[in-house]
Design an enzyme around this catalytic site. Sequence first.
Site, PDB file in Angstrom:
ATOM      1  N   LYS A 205       0.740  -1.232   0.106  1.00 41.48           N
ATOM      2  CA  LYS A 205       0.112   0.006  -0.139  1.00 41.48           C
ATOM      3  C   LYS A 205       0.795   1.226   0.044  1.00 41.48           C
ATOM      4  O   LYS A 205       1.237   1.938   1.120  1.00 41.48           O
ATOM      5  CB  LYS A 205      -0.905   0.005   1.116  1.00 41.48           C
ATOM      6  CG  LYS A 205      -2.094   0.927   1.037  1.00 41.48           C
ATOM      7  CD  LYS A 205      -3.114   0.414   0.196  1.00 41.48           C
ATOM      8  CE  LYS A 205      -4.172   1.502  -0.287  1.00 41.48           C
ATOM      9  NZ  LYS A 205      -5.108   1.008  -1.252  1.00 41.48           N
ATOM     10  N   SER A 412      -8.901  -0.465  -5.097  1.00 42.18           N
ATOM     11  CA  SER A 412      -9.007  -0.066  -3.773  1.00 42.18           C
ATOM     12  C   SER A 412     -10.338   0.096  -3.430  1.00 42.18           C
ATOM     13  O   SER A 412     -11.472  -0.805  -3.593  1.00 42.18           O
ATOM     14  CB  SER A 412      -8.057   1.196  -3.551  1.00 42.18           C
ATOM     15  OG  SER A 412      -7.582   1.167  -1.961  1.00 42.18           O
TER      16      SER A 412
END
Length: 624
Positions: A205, A412
Amino acid sequence: MIKKIFSFIWLPFHWFWKLLSAGMAVFASLLFLASLFLVVTTLFYRPEVTMPDDAVLIFAPEGDIVEQRSPIDPMAQVINNLSGVPVEKDILLQDVLDCIYTAADDSRINVLFIAPDRLGKVGLNQIKAIGKAVDYFKAAGKKVVAAGDNYNQAQYYLASWADEIYLNPMGGLRIQGFRVYRLYAKELLEKLAIDFHVFRVGTFKSALEPFTRNDMSPAAKEANKVWLDALWEIYSQDIATHRKMTSRQFKYIIDNLPTYLEQSKGDRSQMALQAGLIDGIKTRQELLAYLSELSNVPPDSSKKFPQISYKNYLQSITPSYAPAPEKKDNVGIITATGNIMYGKGAVNQIGSQLLIEQIRQAKKDNNIKALVLRISTGGGSAMASELIRLELLSFQQTGKPVVVSMGSMAASGGYWLAADADLIIASPVTLTGSIGIFGAIPTVNNTLKKIGVYGDGIGTSKTALFGNPVSAMSTAEKSYHQLSVENGYRQFLSIVSQGRDMSLDKVKMIAEGRVWDGKTAMRLGLVDQLGNLDKAIKEAAKLAGIDEKNAVYVAPRPSSLLMIFRQLGNFINTHAGLHISSAQIPKIFRQAVGGQWEILTLGLSSDPGDLYAHSLFSTAAFAF
């Protein structure tokens, strides 16, 4: 007596003023009616289109290819024009597809001419969709010619579908491969004494690395290299097939461009020709003569060859997925593009409230038997994503299926709201996944100290100062945010596990915030099938047991005049400064900075819980 004299003297002025006031009122009314007539005429007038025989359909796009046109684009354009700031025009992808597919079956059109060198932003998946339409045009026995003064990678990719590609003698090709390049600002933040507190879960991430590092992490490089290579292979293979060479040969050419340019003595157009990337070199005059020849117009004739622009041709055809009285059982289509924002959002954003209203509108419509949600987003607010997901579940509880069609990116937060769909369809070049979550809260107490400004106060509890950007963040507050992020990540994993009928352990292996290309995502089980919007519509119709031809766009309810002006205000506040300054800074810097700062300027105040499922992966970071 004096009073009467003054009254007599004032009388002409009094009547003059009345006449002037009445005249101004009449003038204002006429001006208003004329403006209203002009607006109505602009919105509804459609000029008669004259269609010649043996015509060339000219597709010369100027601007960005989009799948959701902004409702106030004309207003924004007027404002920018008045201020002397140009604004790029949007080109609806479906309009382009409708034109090419219809032209293939139109006996009056024999040639498609593609001039892509003024094409703006476009996704790989969008070009592949247009290329599929071009293949259909060629299958009808018709010729496709492409020509331009210069080609960048996207423009050349589109041109490669043509039977013949021509280049201006002064032009060249700018093909150098794909890359991810960002600017990193950790040292800048340190110099400014800004404490940027990042809370995240997921090894890959890397959304906020530009604010916590001075370079790309090894994990981010590893993950990015995988999907970059996958997309580059698809790009290379498509062009190699069109140019009748192998993918390996094409890649060799790109890797050795300096050598090829040296062999052509610095002539870029000759280099492209010798490398087999184009079919010929033509000036504009030579190109016009060639198109006239294809249209059977004598070369010595002063007559222009028969032609029609795709914009004019569009006026003469019925657009796909338009509502019609005879359509009873429909697949509803909703397009959602931009950052996912909590509330109504602004222009070019996915506002959770507005999208939920559209989904409810489709749910209440008895004529809509299935829904296709076409999404193109890097994510955004976790709360907004969850609210949209729950509304989609409510839609499914009526017995109507939901199919998600992924655009250039559905990552996401985009994957969060898609996970429970009955079917997920993506392009091979879609970027998806990025299953991870983060929070980011800057504090500027040290920055203020440098200029002699201090904050102090008192509260009723130990947590009273939580969220105060001008005070130092305590250990307790940091723990509070990190625990929230970790819980959000567990929720994300659970949603994907249940929605995709996948074990939690397997989801954890492919999560960690990692981005995947569409083809790999299908192999991992994140995507069900590969295809575009038309494929999604067919599958949705099949699930609902209805005719696939019956598909309509679910248009959002018209905004009130007040809402339109508010949206316009948001648009100006968001973009005016960027547009004005963009003329003064290099394009490459603008591209590198624009995307990675957007989530900070637009998004980090949009989630009630300060939790974000965002890949921060825009076209600014990915150079195509």
